[in-house]
Design a protein around this motif. Structure first.
Motif, PDB file in Angstrom:
ATOM      1  N   LYS A 141       0.702  -1.169  -0.077  1.00  0.00           N
ATOM      2  CA  LYS A 141      -0.027  -0.070   0.011  1.00  0.00           C
ATOM      3  C   LYS A 141       0.978   1.322  -0.178  1.00  0.00           C
ATOM      4  O   LYS A 141       0.675   2.331  -0.785  1.00  0.00           O
ATOM      5  N   GLU A 144       2.489   1.521  -3.624  1.00  0.00           N
ATOM      6  CA  GLU A 144       1.513   1.962  -4.472  1.00  0.00           C
ATOM      7  C   GLU A 144       0.977   3.566  -4.364  1.00  0.00           C
ATOM      8  O   GLU A 144       1.206   4.354  -5.335  1.00  0.00           O
ATOM      9  N   GLN A 145       0.923   3.928  -2.782  1.00  0.00           N
ATOM     10  CA  GLN A 145       0.635   5.387  -2.649  1.00  0.00           C
ATOM     11  C   GLN A 145       1.676   6.301  -3.412  1.00  0.00           C
ATOM     12  O   GLN A 145       1.455   7.258  -3.896  1.00  0.00           O
ATOM     13  N   THR A 147       4.438   5.786  -5.499  1.00  0.00           N
ATOM     14  CA  THR A 147       4.558   5.670  -6.969  1.00  0.00           C
ATOM     15  C   THR A 147       3.223   6.152  -7.899  1.00  0.00           C
ATOM     16  O   THR A 147       3.590   7.245  -8.716  1.00  0.00           O
ATOM     17  N   THR A 148       2.110   5.954  -7.332  1.00  0.00           N
ATOM     18  CA  THR A 148       0.931   6.518  -8.186  1.00  0.00           C
ATOM     19  C   THR A 148       0.979   7.984  -7.819  1.00  0.00           C
ATOM     20  O   THR A 148       0.645   8.855  -8.720  1.00  0.00           O
ATOM     21  N   ASN A 149       1.128   8.523  -6.736  1.00  0.00           N
ATOM     22  CA  ASN A 149       1.247   9.881  -6.383  1.00  0.00           C
ATOM     23  C   ASN A 149       2.123  10.886  -7.137  1.00  0.00           C
ATOM     24  O   ASN A 149       2.030  11.760  -7.562  1.00  0.00           O
ATOM     25  N   TYR A 150       3.410  10.112  -7.285  1.00  0.00           N
ATOM     26  CA  TYR A 150       4.486  10.720  -7.960  1.00  0.00           C
ATOM     27  C   TYR A 150       4.369  10.936  -9.553  1.00  0.00           C
ATOM     28  O   TYR A 150       4.300  11.719 -10.051  1.00  0.00           O
ATOM     29  N   GLU A 151       3.389   9.723 -10.120  1.00  0.00           N
ATOM     30  CA  GLU A 151       3.193   9.908 -11.444  1.00  0.00           C
ATOM     31  C   GLU A 151       2.167  11.014 -11.685  1.00  0.00           C
ATOM     32  O   GLU A 151       2.186  11.585 -12.641  1.00  0.00           O
ATOM     33  N   VAL A 152       1.363  11.106 -10.862  1.00  0.00           N
ATOM     34  CA  VAL A 152       0.216  12.125 -10.966  1.00  0.00           C
ATOM     35  C   VAL A 152       0.949  13.440 -10.757  1.00  0.00           C
ATOM     36  O   VAL A 152       0.484  14.582 -11.542  1.00  0.00           O
ATOM     37  N   ILE A 208       3.688  11.492  -1.089  1.00  0.00           N
ATOM     38  CA  ILE A 208       4.857  10.601  -1.776  1.00  0.00           C
ATOM     39  C   ILE A 208       6.038  10.533  -0.710  1.00  0.00           C
ATOM     40  O   ILE A 208       6.557   9.335  -0.654  1.00  0.00           O
TER      41      ILE A 208
END
Length: 240
Positions: A141, A144-145, A147-152, A208
């Motif tokens: 979790k 994922e939090q 990496t996803t937020n960094y991509e956003v 992040i």
């Protein structure tokens, strides 16, 4: 775990500790200059005086500090810089990621005691195994939090503005010439930015930085308490 992997984990922990320190300093400065943006009663102190130029200069200097520091800890790709980019880049190594997960979930040294101070070893093993499963879920979790937020953030308008404005920000001078008006202090929009970008990028990067910090420390950082303190300090500073 071999020493090479352990050293890589410790290196990333040091990087993230540095990033967290920089993040908190940037947040404190953002809250200080934010008072010069959002507090009309405070700004009236300098109305109709030459001192308003000093206010604008302080405001912009604090703003530039925040944006420069945040850009560095988030996006800088130089290998020797403490940046989120470099931490996430290290996690692209599948072998290292698997070893990090194994280290994160390891409960072999964790002592598990019953209320009276004793517990059969087989029951300890059971609780350790259950604890390890929970840690594995937490690890995934957090990863994922982050990496996803960094991509956003990377693909967001604010992330693009801050990252792309780097060269202009670094090479700026405190004042620039204004046609027929002599000199004037730079403004945020001179770099394609807006003043709200400083607050925005601090808020977007929070989830992040701190999930990654937890991944490499097996701990939770009470960041909200520190940031609330920054708000109090800023208000009391400008109230003097």
């Amino acid at each position: 775990m071999n020493s090479k992997i352990q050293n890589r984990i410790e290196k990333n922990e040091m990087i993230l500790s540095s990033i967290v320190n920089t993040y908190f300093l940037a947040d404190q400065n953002q809250k200080l200059f934010g008072q010069l943006l959002d507090n009309p009663d405070l700004l009236t102190r300098w109305d109709d005086s030459y001192a308003v130029n000093g206010v604008n200069c302080i405001r912009f200097s604090l703003y530039m500090y925040v944006l420069s520091e945040m850009r560095a800890i988030l996006f800088d790709t130089h290998k020797k810089v403490a940046s989120i980019h470099n931490v996430l880049n290290s996690l692209e190594d599948e072998k290292f990621l698997n070893q990090l997960r194994k280290w994160f979930c390891d409960t072999s040294q964790k002592e598990i005691l019953s209320f009276d101070g004793t517990l059969p070893e087989e029951e300890k093993d059971y609780f350790r195994a259950e604890d390890s499963k929970l840690k594995a879920i937490w690890f995934d979790k957090l990863l994922e939090q982050a990496t996803t937020n960094y991509e956003v953030l990377l693909t967001s308008e604010i992330g693009s503005r801050v990252n792309n404005a780097r060269n202009k920000m670094i090479s700026h001078k405190e004042f620039q010439s204004a046609d027929g008006l002599g000199r004037r202090v730079f403004e945020a929009n001179d770099f394609g930015l807006v003043y709200s970008d400083a607050k925005g990028i601090i808020e977007m990067s929070h989830d992040i930085i701190f999930p990654l910090y937890s991944l490499f420390t097996k701990s939770h950082f009470d960041s909200n308490n520190s940031m609330n303190h920054h708000e109090i300090v800023a208000k009391k500073f400008w109230a003097k």
